[in-house]
Motif scaffolding. Structure first.
Motif, mmCIF file in Angstrom:
data_model
loop_
_atom_site.group_PDB
_atom_site.id
_atom_site.type_symbol
_atom_site.label_atom_id
_atom_site.label_comp_id
_atom_site.label_asym_id
_atom_site.label_seq_id
_atom_site.Cartn_x
_atom_site.Cartn_y
_atom_site.Cartn_z
ATOM 1 N N ILE A 62 41.967 92.333 38.947
ATOM 2 C CA ILE A 62 43.410 91.870 38.585
ATOM 3 C C ILE A 62 44.167 91.380 39.854
ATOM 4 O O ILE A 62 43.771 91.715 40.914
ATOM 5 C CB ILE A 62 44.505 93.616 38.528
ATOM 6 N N MET B 69 50.695 95.239 33.633
ATOM 7 C CA MET B 69 49.494 95.298 32.637
ATOM 8 C C MET B 69 50.227 95.823 31.532
ATOM 9 O O MET B 69 51.132 96.884 31.496
ATOM 10 C CB MET B 69 48.597 96.277 33.250
ATOM 11 N N ASP C 11 46.133 96.090 28.087
ATOM 12 C CA ASP C 11 45.303 96.118 29.177
ATOM 13 C C ASP C 11 44.603 97.463 29.686
ATOM 14 O O ASP C 11 43.577 97.600 30.101
ATOM 15 C CB ASP C 11 46.167 95.615 30.454
ATOM 16 N N MET D 107 41.924 89.856 34.841
ATOM 17 C CA MET D 107 43.212 89.940 34.435
ATOM 18 C C MET D 107 44.196 89.171 35.393
ATOM 19 O O MET D 107 44.430 89.591 36.478
ATOM 20 C CB MET D 107 43.672 91.417 34.255
ATOM 21 N N GLU E 134 41.669 98.571 27.338
ATOM 22 C CA GLU E 134 40.556 97.847 27.859
ATOM 23 C C GLU E 134 39.986 98.468 29.121
ATOM 24 O O GLU E 134 38.667 98.378 29.096
ATOM 25 C CB GLU E 134 40.992 96.313 28.175
#
Length: 382
Positions: A147, A184, A188, A177, A191
């Motif tokens: 992220i 998020m 997300d 990401m 995932e």
């Protein structure tokens, strides 16, 4: 430093907090003019960085004059971060300490997933994998969910991790990401939970960027979501100071104290005066964000380390306690000390930076395995 300089700036802050910006601006302009006329010294950089932040907050007419003084430090050709990474122990020691903890939870698995919040360019993660290689504890397969709001850094991290995975002979799946953690989506989060192997969470100098006001519960909600993922461990690296406070006077005092102690530490390092000044300038952006920006636009929302430990507890995590390795890390100026739930880089009897660790309380081997719902997820790039 002359305590009158702090008292002058505090009076400016108090006037501004009371809504009397005109009075605050007049006080600030007079103080800056007096000190510049008296002759600026390098050891007064603490005062001038905070004074410049206040000129920006108050639109002071002396902003350019103070910038002229600070330019002598800004024009240095020294790479500021590299300088800090080499000499300032609160920076230099943080990643190795965090990696010691991460390696404990990432190493030794056939497959493991690392959720990295604010991965940056991936230098810390590369160092961790090389450390695991030296220990002979590399996982056979590593999934990295990265992220990161900066696209360039995300690409650099991806390339660096693929290169080291080839070098070390492990399988790598990299899931980028391009966002901040508070953005998020449900997809997300799903995932992340789709991987059926043990999960470890890392956030190095990133959690304090979660955008919320002091009274908001967004940070608690995000940590609750992390707990729902049932990770083996969460490792955070964070400065310890209350820059999250909505009260301007309280926030100013916390910042003045925290950076003042950091600057005292810098003054004791074996570096040239020019290097010391340059290292202090590294923190100018943070000081300006904390002091100059409004409540809705501030980014550097540091909290005391005890607040992070308490937040992890509220989310259902158990503070980690096995910090015996901290005794092996020594420095002439800072004390590397084990505390409840964290390792502190302590100076002047307080923690300046903390490496925090908590677990879900149940080893992965004793939990039901996750069901991977996103079959066919592939590594990106190469």
């Amino acid at each position: 430093m002359d305590p009158r300089k702090y008292a002058t700036l505090l009076a400016v802050v108090q006037e501004s907090a009371a809504g009397r910006d005109g009075n605050a601006r007049a006080l600030l302009d007079r103080a800056i003019g007096d000190h510049l006329e008296a002759g600026a010294r390098a050891e007064d950089l603490h005062f001038y960085l905070f004074a410049r932040a206040l000129t920006r907050r108050l639109a002071s007419g002396l902003a350019e004059e103070i910038n002229l003084y600070l330019r002598q430090f800004q024009d240095t050709q020294i790479s500021l971060f590299n300088l800090l990474a080499r000499h300032l122990p609160t920076v230099a020691l943080t990643a190795p300490l965090a990696n010691e903890l991460l390696a404990r939870f990432v190493g030794g698995h056939d497959e493991v997933t690392l959720l990295d919040i604010g991965i940056g360019s991936g230098h810390q993660e590369v160092a961790m994998l090389r450390r695991l290689g030296q220990q002979g504890r590399l996982p056979k397969r590593l999934n990295v969910i990265a992220i990161e709001p900066d696209a360039g850094s995300l690409i650099e991290a991806q390339m660096a991790l693929f290169e080291v995975s080839v070098e070390l002979g492990i399988e790598l799946e990299f899931v980028p990401m391009h966002k901040v953690v508070e953005d998020m989506s449900e997809a997300d989060w799903s995932e992340v939970s789709a991987f059926e192997c043990p999960l470890v969470v890392n956030a190095s100098f990133a959690a304090h960027h979660i955008q919320c006001t002091e009274g908001d519960t967004l940070r608690d909600r995000i940590f609750a979501r992390l707990r729902e993922l049932d990770p083996d461990a969460v490792v955070l690296a964070e400065p310890s100071s209350n820059h999250h406070a909505a009260d301007f006077v309280e926030r100013f005092n916390a910042a003045w104290h925290h950076f003042g102690i950091t600057f005292k530490l810098i003054d004791q390092l074996d570096v040239t005066p020019e290097e010391a000044g340059a290292m202090k300038m590294f923190f100018a952006r943070e000081i300006e964000d904390i002091v100059a920006n409004g409540e809705q636009t501030r980014c550097e929302r540091h909290e005391p380390v005890e607040s992070w430990v308490a937040r992890l507890r509220r989310a259902g995590f158990t503070p980690y306690a096995d910090f015996g390795f901290a005794r092996e890390t020594r420095h002439d100026l800072v004390r590397v000390a084990a505390h409840e739930g964290y390792v502190g880089l302590d100076y002047a009897d307080e923690t300046l930076v903390a490496v925090i660790c908590a677990t879900s309380g149940v080893p992965a081997a004793n939990r039901p395995r996750r069901v991977r719902r996103f079959a066919g997820l592939q590594a990106v790039g190469g």
